[in-house]
Design an enzyme around this catalytic site. Structure first.
Site, PDB file in Angstrom:
ATOM      1  N   CYS A  76      61.487 110.606  85.776  1.00  0.00           N
ATOM      2  CA  CYS A  76      62.344 109.927  86.770  1.00  0.00           C
ATOM      3  C   CYS A  76      63.791 110.375  86.552  1.00  0.00           C
ATOM      4  O   CYS A  76      64.296 110.306  85.432  1.00  0.00           O
ATOM      5  CB  CYS A  76      62.228 108.417  86.584  1.00  0.00           C
ATOM      6  SG  CYS A  76      63.449 107.478  87.510  1.00  0.00           S
TER       7      CYS A  76
ATOM      8  N   TYR B 201      78.604  75.598  55.263  1.00  0.00           N
ATOM      9  CA  TYR B 201      78.964  74.284  55.806  1.00  0.00           C
ATOM     10  C   TYR B 201      78.125  73.125  55.273  1.00  0.00           C
ATOM     11  O   TYR B 201      78.321  71.986  55.664  1.00  0.00           O
ATOM     12  CB  TYR B 201      78.917  74.284  57.330  1.00  0.00           C
ATOM     13  CG  TYR B 201      77.664  74.894  57.933  1.00  0.00           C
ATOM     14  CD1 TYR B 201      76.411  74.383  57.656  1.00  0.00           C
ATOM     15  CD2 TYR B 201      77.766  75.993  58.783  1.00  0.00           C
ATOM     16  CE1 TYR B 201      75.279  74.943  58.205  1.00  0.00           C
ATOM     17  CE2 TYR B 201      76.630  76.563  59.344  1.00  0.00           C
ATOM     18  CZ  TYR B 201      75.391  76.032  59.052  1.00  0.00           C
ATOM     19  OH  TYR B 201      74.277  76.591  59.585  1.00  0.00           O
TER      20      TYR B 201
ATOM     21  N   LYS C 242      80.281  65.073  61.629  1.00  0.00           N
ATOM     22  CA  LYS C 242      79.402  64.636  60.538  1.00  0.00           C
ATOM     23  C   LYS C 242      79.946  63.360  59.914  1.00  0.00           C
ATOM     24  O   LYS C 242      81.151  63.253  59.686  1.00  0.00           O
ATOM     25  CB  LYS C 242      79.332  65.710  59.446  1.00  0.00           C
ATOM     26  CG  LYS C 242      78.811  67.045  59.938  1.00  0.00           C
ATOM     27  CD  LYS C 242      78.907  68.133  58.874  1.00  0.00           C
ATOM     28  CE  LYS C 242      78.318  69.429  59.424  1.00  0.00           C
ATOM     29  NZ  LYS C 242      78.444  70.556  58.496  1.00  0.00           N
TER      30      LYS C 242
ATOM     31  N   CYS D 224      59.727 101.829  84.984  1.00  0.00           N
ATOM     32  CA  CYS D 224      59.281 102.973  85.772  1.00  0.00           C
ATOM     33  C   CYS D 224      58.420 103.825  84.832  1.00  0.00           C
ATOM     34  O   CYS D 224      58.855 104.175  83.738  1.00  0.00           O
ATOM     35  CB  CYS D 224      60.502 103.750  86.238  1.00  0.00           C
ATOM     36  SG  CYS D 224      60.096 105.403  86.789  1.00  0.00           S
TER      37      CYS D 224
ATOM     38  N   LYS E  18      81.959  74.607  65.300  1.00  0.00           N
ATOM     39  CA  LYS E  18      80.565  75.033  65.293  1.00  0.00           C
ATOM     40  C   LYS E  18      80.559  76.536  65.516  1.00  0.00           C
ATOM     41  O   LYS E  18      80.921  77.016  66.589  1.00  0.00           O
ATOM     42  CB  LYS E  18      79.808  74.305  66.402  1.00  0.00           C
ATOM     43  CG  LYS E  18      78.318  74.569  66.389  1.00  0.00           C
ATOM     44  CD  LYS E  18      77.630  73.616  67.346  1.00  0.00           C
ATOM     45  CE  LYS E  18      76.130  73.724  67.307  1.00  0.00           C
ATOM     46  NZ  LYS E  18      75.579  75.056  67.291  1.00  0.00           N
TER      47      LYS E  18
ATOM     48  N   CYS F 107      59.415 102.633  91.682  1.00  0.00           N
ATOM     49  CA  CYS F 107      60.747 102.826  91.116  1.00  0.00           C
ATOM     50  C   CYS F 107      61.741 103.142  92.241  1.00  0.00           C
ATOM     51  O   CYS F 107      61.481 104.011  93.061  1.00  0.00           O
ATOM     52  CB  CYS F 107      60.709 103.960  90.093  1.00  0.00           C
ATOM     53  SG  CYS F 107      62.354 104.486  89.569  1.00  0.00           S
TER      54      CYS F 107
ATOM     55  N   GLU G 198      84.127  69.721  62.217  1.00  0.00           N
ATOM     56  CA  GLU G 198      84.408  71.134  61.947  1.00  0.00           C
ATOM     57  C   GLU G 198      83.954  71.989  63.117  1.00  0.00           C
ATOM     58  O   GLU G 198      83.166  71.532  63.948  1.00  0.00           O
ATOM     59  CB  GLU G 198      83.725  71.578  60.650  1.00  0.00           C
ATOM     60  CG  GLU G 198      82.273  71.210  60.564  1.00  0.00           C
ATOM     61  CD  GLU G 198      81.737  71.214  59.124  1.00  0.00           C
ATOM     62  OE1 GLU G 198      80.612  71.691  58.943  1.00  0.00           O
ATOM     63  OE2 GLU G 198      82.426  70.744  58.206  1.00  0.00           O
TER      64      GLU G 198
ATOM     65  N   ASP H 203      79.165  80.109  66.237  1.00  0.00           N
ATOM     66  CA  ASP H 203      78.039  80.579  67.035  1.00  0.00           C
ATOM     67  C   ASP H 203      77.438  81.817  66.372  1.00  0.00           C
ATOM     68  O   ASP H 203      77.749  82.939  66.718  1.00  0.00           O
ATOM     69  CB  ASP H 203      78.527  80.908  68.448  1.00  0.00           C
ATOM     70  CG  ASP H 203      77.375  80.986  69.423  1.00  0.00           C
ATOM     71  OD1 ASP H 203      76.243  80.643  69.036  1.00  0.00           O
ATOM     72  OD2 ASP H 203      77.617  81.391  70.570  1.00  0.00           O
TER      73      ASP H 203
ATOM     74  N   LYS I 187      79.310  70.261  72.514  1.00  0.00           N
ATOM     75  CA  LYS I 187      79.327  71.631  73.011  1.00  0.00           C
ATOM     76  C   LYS I 187      80.371  71.827  74.107  1.00  0.00           C
ATOM     77  O   LYS I 187      80.440  71.022  75.040  1.00  0.00           O
ATOM     78  CB  LYS I 187      77.936  71.974  73.596  1.00  0.00           C
ATOM     79  CG  LYS I 187      76.806  71.957  72.579  1.00  0.00           C
ATOM     80  CD  LYS I 187      76.933  73.132  71.652  1.00  0.00           C
ATOM     81  CE  LYS I 187      75.703  73.880  71.322  1.00  0.00           C
ATOM     82  NZ  LYS I 187      74.801  74.441  72.129  1.00  0.00           N
TER      83      LYS I 187
ATOM     84  N   CYS J 278      62.764 107.102  91.770  1.00  0.00           N
ATOM     85  CA  CYS J 278      61.844 108.231  91.916  1.00  0.00           C
ATOM     86  C   CYS J 278      60.576 107.887  92.695  1.00  0.00           C
ATOM     87  O   CYS J 278      59.780 108.768  92.990  1.00  0.00           O
ATOM     88  CB  CYS J 278      61.469 108.799  90.552  1.00  0.00           C
ATOM     89  SG  CYS J 278      60.386 107.709  89.616  1.00  0.00           S
TER      90      CYS J 278
END
Ligand code: IVH
Length: 713
Positions: free
Chosen positions: A461, A256, A320, A456, A143, A438, A141, A145, A344, A441
Site C-alpha cells: 500500500c 507518598y 488524606k 490495510c 496527585k 483501504c 498533596e 499522574d 480530580k 490502495c
C-alpha cells in the site's frame, strides 16, 4: 444520583452486563496497554452507574464485578510479587460538595457526628460529645499522574520493586526501577539509621514534561510516531523488557506512602513524609496541612491554575486524614482506603463543528480516523484536528460528520473528540461509513484478533510504503539527509521506488526529472545514500521497520547476532531467550524474515553494498560514547555554602560533564545543588518541583559521571 431504570429486570440485567463489559474494556486499555480512550471522569460515570444498579438489584451483583476489584496492569515476561499489604486505588471526587461529604462520612464512621444517630452507632455518649464538632486534620498533596511502584527494603537494602498489578500481585520490575535515580538502593544515614526488618514504600513513577518533549522532538526528527503523553510513556517504559531502553528514558519517582513496615513510624502522615525524606527518598514537594475541610476547598481553588506551573503532570489533589491511628480505625473497602479521597481536575474542553473524517494509514497499515474540525482555540493553541482513535470509538460515541462536538486536551498532545452533541443536530449530519477497503490502495482491511485497529493488509500500500521509507531514512535510522516527507511522496507516486532498497538504484537522471529537483540537491542526495551504506548493523536492523524493534533493540540484536544473515535464521525460542527480548518481539522478528518479499528486499540491500555485519568499531563505540555524562543537557544552579568545592570549580565540573551552570532558578532549571544557608532559590526550586540535591549527592554524581578526574578533594 439514582440511575434511570427503564424497563424490567431483563433490561436492567442487560445494562449491567454492558456496563461491566465496557468498564473491563477500558480497564484493559488503561492498565494493560497504557492507551486509554476515555477520560477518568467518563470512566467514573460508568462505574457509578454500575455501582448503583448493583446496589439496587443485588440479585445481579457478582463478586468479581469490575467496580469491586482493582483493574490489573500485569504484563508478560515479569516474575510475580505478592504484595504483603494490598495496593489499593483511591476514590475520586469532582466537586467541593463531594469533598464535604467525604469529611462527613469520616466523622460518622468515627462517631464524631453531632448528636443524631449516636444510639445506633454504639459509641460512648461522653466520647461523642467530646469529639463532636472537632475538626479532622488532613494532609493534602498533589496527585501525580504516573504509575504506582512499590519498593521493598530489608535492613535498609532494596529487595525488589513491583508494580501494582491487580492489587494483590504485581510485576517484579526491579531491573527497570534501579535505573531510576530517585530509587535508592540503600536507605538511611548516620543521623537517620535504616529501619530494621522489612520496610516498604509506595510512590509514583513519572516523567517530567521537558524530558517527554525532548523524546518526542527526537521522534519527530526521526519520523517515528510520537508518544501520546508522559503517563502512557512511563507505563510503557516501566513495563519494557529492555532495561537499556528504560535507562535511556529519564523517569522520576516520588514516594507518598508506606506499605509493610516492621519498625515504628511517626504518628501523622506529614511527619512520615519528613521521615521518608530523612531516609533518602524523594518526596513530592507540594503537600499541605489543612486543619479544616473548608481549607481544603480553598486550596483546590488556588491549585486549579497553579498546577499548570509544575514541570510534570498532575491530575488532581489527594486528601488524606493526617493521623495514622485514624487510618486503622477507618479501614478500607475492597477497592479504596476510607481515609483518603482524590479530587480530580477536569481537562480543558471546547466546542466546535466536526467538518470531515479523514483516514490515516500508518507504517504497519493501522487505519486511524481523524476529525477535521472548524478551528477553535483550546488551552492556548488553535486546534484543527483531533483524533477519533478507531472505528469502535466512533460508533460507540455516535459521532457524525457535521456534528457539533466537544473536544478536549487532557494530558495528550493530540486533542481528542470527547463526544458529540446530538441535541444540536439539524438533520444534515451523516453517519460515517467506514470503508471495507483501504482508503489509499483499495485492498481489503483486516482486524487482527485482540486489536482495536483496522489494518490495510496490503504491505505494498503506497501509504505504508511511504511511511516505511520515511522511517528507513529518518535520523535515528539510516539518517539520509534530504530525503524528507515530500520527496518520499514524489518518489513513490512517480513509481521510482516501492521499497527502501529501491532508493539505492536511483539515478541522477531519474531524480533530476522530478518536479522542483535541482541537480545539486540530486547529487547531494546520491552522496547521502552512498554514505548511508556504511551505517552500523544495529542501525540497519532498526531501520528495517520490523514491528516492535526500536533503536535499542536494534543494537541489542546486532551485538548478539553479529550479522543480518545470522539474525534472519534465528528461531523465536532462541530470540526470546535474550535478555530484553520478549515473545512478542521474537515473533515479530521471525515473521519479518519469513516473508519472501522482505527477504528479497534484504538481498537487494546487500547487492547495493549496504553493510550487514557488525563492525569492530561498533562494539567499542557502544562501550564508551553511549553512556552519556552525568549532567548531559542539564541546567544546574548552585546555592548556599559548599564545603569541599568552590563555586567556580563546581561550575567547571558541571560543564565538563555536559551540563550548564546558571545563577538563577527558573522553569528551565533541571537541578538545584543546595548547601547550608540556601534561601529563596531553594524555595523557588521547591515550588517549581525542580530536583534538589545536597553537596554529598553532587560529589557522588561528579565522581560517577566520567569526564575529568582532577580537582576532587
Ligand atoms: S496514596 C491507596 N498519594 O493515584 C493508594 N497516591 O488514582 C495509595 N497517586 O494508585 C496511594 N499521587 O498510584 C497517593 N500523592 C499521592 C498520589 C497517589 C498519585 C496515584 C497512585 C494511586 C492512584 C489512584
Amino acid at each position: 444520583m439514582t440511575p434511570e431504570l427503564r424497563g424490567g429486570p431483563d433490561e436492567v440485567r442487560a445494562r449491567i452486563q454492558t456496563l461491566r463489559a465496557e468498564i473491563e474494556h477500558h480497564n484493559e486499555l488503561y492498565y494493560q496497554r497504557a492507551a486509554p480512550e476515555i477520560e477518568d471522569r467518563e470512566y467514573d460515570l460508568l462505574a457509578s452507574e454500575l455501582i448503583e444498579l448493583e446496589a439496587a438489584y443485588p440479585e445481579f451483583a457478582v463478586a468479581d464485578s469490575p467496580v469491586r476489584t482493582v483493574g490489573s496492569d500485569r504484563a508478560e515476561g515479569f516474575a510475580t510479587i505478592e504484595h504483603p499489604v494490598r495496593m489499593l486505588s483511591i476514590d475520586n471526587s469532582y466537586s467541593a460538595d463531594e469533598v464535604r461529604e467525604f469529611d462527613k462520612r469520616i466523622r460518622r464512621a468515627l462517631g464524631m457526628v453531632e448528636q443524631a444517630a449516636t444510639a445506633e452507632s454504639g459509641v460512648d455518649e461522653a466520647e461523642v460529645t467530646a469529639e463532636a464538632g472537632a475538626e479532622i486534620e488532613f494532609a493534602v498533596e498533589t496527585k501525580i499522574d504516573g504509575v504506582a511502584l512499590t519498593l521493598m527494603y530489608e535492613d535498609g537494602d532494596i529487595r525488589y520493586a513491583a508494580t501494582r498489578g491487580d492489587g494483590s500481585r504485581g510485576d517484579d520490575v526491579t531491573a527497570n526501577a534501579l535505573t531510576i535515580r530517585a530509587v535508592p538502593k540503600r536507605i538511611g544515614s548516620a543521623q537517620t539509621p535504616a529501619p530494621a526488618g522489612r520496610f516498604e514504600v509506595r510512590g509514583e513513577v513519572f516523567m517530567r514534561r521537558a524530558d517527554f518533549d525532548a523524546l518526542n522532538a527526537e521522534r519527530r526528527r526521526t519520523s517515528e510516531p510520537e508518544f501520546a503523553n508522559p503517563r502512557n510513556l512511563t507505563a510503557g517504559t516501566l513495563k519494557s523488557l529492555d532495561a537499556l531502553l528504560v535507562a535511556g528514558r529519564t523517569l522520576d519517582y516520588f514516594v507518598y506512602a508506606t506499605g509493610l513496615v516492621e519498625s515504628d513510624l511517626p504518628e501523622t502522615h506529614l511527619e512520615t513524609l519528613d521521615y521518608l525524606t530523612a531516609l533518602g527518598f524523594q518526596i513530592n514537594p507540594h503537600h499541605w496541612l489543612c486543619p479544616t475541610v473548608e481549607s481544603i476547598i480553598d486550596l483546590i481553588g488556588r491549585w486549579e491554575s497553579e498546577r499548570n506551573e509544575l514541570p510534570y503532570d498532575t491530575d488532581g489533589l489527594v486528601i488524606k486524614v493526617n493521623r495514622r491511628e485514624l487510618h486503622e480505625r477507618l479501614g478500607s473497602t475492597s477497592k479504596y482506603p476510607r481515609w483518603m479521597l482524590a479530587y480530580k481536575f477536569s481537562a480543558e474542553q471546547a466546542e466546535t463543528v466536526l467538518e470531515e473524517i479523514l483516514l490515516q494509514v500508518g507504517r504497519t497499515g493501522a487505519i486511524t480516523p481523524v476529525a477535521q474540525l472548524k478551528p477553535v482555540f483550546l488551552a492556548g493553541t488553535k486546534v484543527g484536528r483531533a483524533t477519533l482513535h478507531n472505528a469502535d470509538e466512533l460508533e460507540r460515541k455516535d459521532i457524525r460528520v457535521g456534528d457539533r462536538v466537544v473536544i478536549e486536551k487532557g494530558g495528550d498532545i493530540i486533542p481528542k473528540v470527547v463526544r458529540s452533541l446530538p441535541h444540536l443536530r439539524t438533520g444534515a449530519e451523516r453517519v460515517f461509513e467506514f470503508p471495507n477497503v483501504c482508503p489509499v490502495c483499495g485492498s481489503s482491511i483486516s482486524r487482527p484478533e485482540g486489536e482495536v485497529a483496522l489494518r490495510c493488509v496490503n504491505t505494498s500500500c503506497p501509504a505504508q510504503v511511504k511511511e516505511r521509507i520515511k522511517h528507513f531514512a529518518s535520523r535515528g535510522a539510516m539518517d539520509i539527509e534530504g530525503l524528507g516527507v515530500k520527496l518520499v511522496g514524489q518518489l513513490v507516486d512517480e513509481g521510482l521506488v516501492s521499497t527502501y532498497a529501491d532508493l539505492y538504484s536511483l539515478s541522477l537522471e531519474a531524480l533530476c526529472a522530478l518536479e522542483r529537483m535541482k541537480e545539486k540537491s540530486a547529487t547531494n542526495l546520491l552522496g547521502q545514500l552512498e554514505a548511508s551504506k556504511s551505517r552500523r548493523l544495529g542501525t540497519l536492523i532498526f531501520a528495517l521497520g520490523i514491528r516492535h524493534v526500536g533503536a535499542s533493540s536494534g543494537r541489542l540484536l546486532a551485538s548478539n547476532y553479529g550479522s543480518l544473515e545470522a539474525l534472519a535464521v534465528a528461531s523465536a525460542e532462541e530470540l526470546a531467550e535474550l535478555e530484553g527480548v520478549g515473545e512478542i518481539l521474537a515473533a515479530a522478528i521471525v515473521n519479518f524474515f519469513a516473508d519472501e518479499k522482505d527477504r528479497e528486499i534484504i538481498r537487494q540491500l546487500g547487492a547495493a553494498g549496504v553493510n550487514m555485519r557488525r563492525l569492530p568499531e561498533e562494539a567499542i563505540a557502544e562501550a564508551t560514547s553511549e553512556k552519556g555524562l552525568a549532567f548531559s543537557g542539564m541546567t544546574c544552579v548552585l546555592t548556599g555554602k559548599l564545603e569541599s568545592i568552590d563555586r567556580a570549580e563546581a561550575s567547571k565540573r558541571i560543564e565538563s560533564l555536559g551540563g550548564k551552570s546558571s545563577s538563577s532558578v527558573s522553569k528551565k532549571t533541571d537541578l538545584l545543588i543546595a548547601g547550608p544557608g540556601a534561601g529563596s532559590k531553594l524555595t523557588k526550586a521547591r515550588q517549581l518541583g525542580i530536583e534538589i540535591i545536597d553537596e554529598a549527592e553532587f560529589l557522588r554524581r561528579l565522581g560517577s559521571g566520567g569526564g575529568t578526574d582532577g580537582g576532587q578533594p
